[in-house]
Design an enzyme around this catalytic site. Structure first.
Site, PDB file in Angstrom:
ATOM      1  N   CYS A  36       0.831  -1.215   0.000  1.00  0.00           N
ATOM      2  CA  CYS A  36       0.000   0.000   0.000  1.00  0.00           C
ATOM      3  C   CYS A  36       0.856   1.251   0.000  1.00  0.00           C
ATOM      4  O   CYS A  36       0.365   2.341  -0.267  1.00  0.00           O
ATOM      5  CB  CYS A  36      -0.975   0.012   1.182  1.00  0.00           C
ATOM      6  SG  CYS A  36      -0.163   0.117   2.793  1.00  0.00           S
ATOM      7  N   ASP A  38       2.234   2.701   2.527  1.00  0.00           N
ATOM      8  CA  ASP A  38       2.124   3.504   3.745  1.00  0.00           C
ATOM      9  C   ASP A  38       3.348   3.301   4.632  1.00  0.00           C
ATOM     10  O   ASP A  38       3.905   2.213   4.709  1.00  0.00           O
ATOM     11  CB  ASP A  38       0.854   3.133   4.518  1.00  0.00           C
ATOM     12  CG  ASP A  38      -0.400   3.532   3.748  1.00  0.00           C
ATOM     13  OD1 ASP A  38      -0.265   4.319   2.802  1.00  0.00           O
ATOM     14  OD2 ASP A  38      -1.479   3.052   4.093  1.00  0.00           O
ATOM     15  N   CYS A  61      -2.921   5.732   5.346  1.00  0.00           N
ATOM     16  CA  CYS A  61      -4.384   5.793   5.376  1.00  0.00           C
ATOM     17  C   CYS A  61      -4.895   6.185   6.765  1.00  0.00           C
ATOM     18  O   CYS A  61      -4.155   6.204   7.743  1.00  0.00           O
ATOM     19  CB  CYS A  61      -4.948   4.443   4.969  1.00  0.00           C
ATOM     20  SG  CYS A  61      -4.749   3.220   6.266  1.00  0.00           S
ATOM     21  N   CYS A 105      -3.108  -2.373   8.760  1.00  0.00           N
ATOM     22  CA  CYS A 105      -2.729  -1.027   9.210  1.00  0.00           C
ATOM     23  C   CYS A 105      -2.347  -1.066  10.692  1.00  0.00           C
ATOM     24  O   CYS A 105      -1.426  -0.360  11.119  1.00  0.00           O
ATOM     25  CB  CYS A 105      -3.876  -0.047   8.983  1.00  0.00           C
ATOM     26  SG  CYS A 105      -4.658  -0.191   7.360  1.00  0.00           S
TER      27      CYS A 105
HETATM   28 FE1  FES Z   1      -1.877   0.169   4.204  1.00  0.00          FE
HETATM   29 FE2  FES Z   1      -3.610   1.341   5.787  1.00  0.00          FE
HETATM   30  S1  FES Z   1      -3.906   0.843   3.685  1.00  0.00           S
HETATM   31  S2  FES Z   1      -1.505   0.943   6.193  1.00  0.00           S
END
Ligand code: FES
Length: 147
Positions: A36, A38, A61, A105
């Protein structure tokens, strides 16, 4: 809870606690999820075996921001052992749940704390692995993305 965010998630996302950097941090951990993209960075200041202060910066996110925010509240003032024992499941419980596709997450919060504690021990010249265990890398976290 499937696709909706709890009031706790919304609260921590809109009004995150302990955001920013810690100038006098003595442990910094950064964990990214390769899939993702992040990234979560956790700063801790350990005094006498206790997490005296903690801050985070999360480029990611809303669930990742909420997870890191609540996780900082859960480890502040706790011992290193208690901080290391914090699981992503406890983070999810404190948030009143996360949608299934957002579970990973909360893993970022758990692992960034472990990475910060590992860095704290490394700075002291102590091998962290026997104490902290394995800290998952971004690639390993990638496989948890859809878990
Ligand atoms: Fe990957 Fe939230 S979508 S940390």
């Amino acid at each position: 809870m499937d696709n909706f965010y709890s009031p706790e998630v919304m609260d921590h996302f809109i009004n995150p606690r302990n955001v920013g950097e810690l100038a006098d941090a003595n442990g910094i951990g950064e964990i990214g999820n390769a899939k993702c993209g992040d990234i979560m960075k956790m700063y801790i200041r350990v005094e006498n075996g206790v997490i005296a202060d903690v801050r985070f910066k999360t480029f990611g996110c809303g669930s990742a921001i909420a997870s890191s925010s609540v996780a900082t509240e859960m480890i502040k003032g706790k011992t290193i052992e208690q901080a290391l024992a914090l699981s992503n499941r406890e983070v999810i419980e404190a948030l009143g749940g996360l949608p299934a596709h957002k579970i990973h997450c909360s893993v970022l919060a758990e692992q960034s704390i472990r990475a910060a504690v590992a860095d704290y021990y490394k700075r002291l010249g102590i091998d962290p692995e026997p104490i902290v265990g394995k800290v998952f890398t971004g690639e390993e976290l990638e496989s948890m993305h859809d878990a």
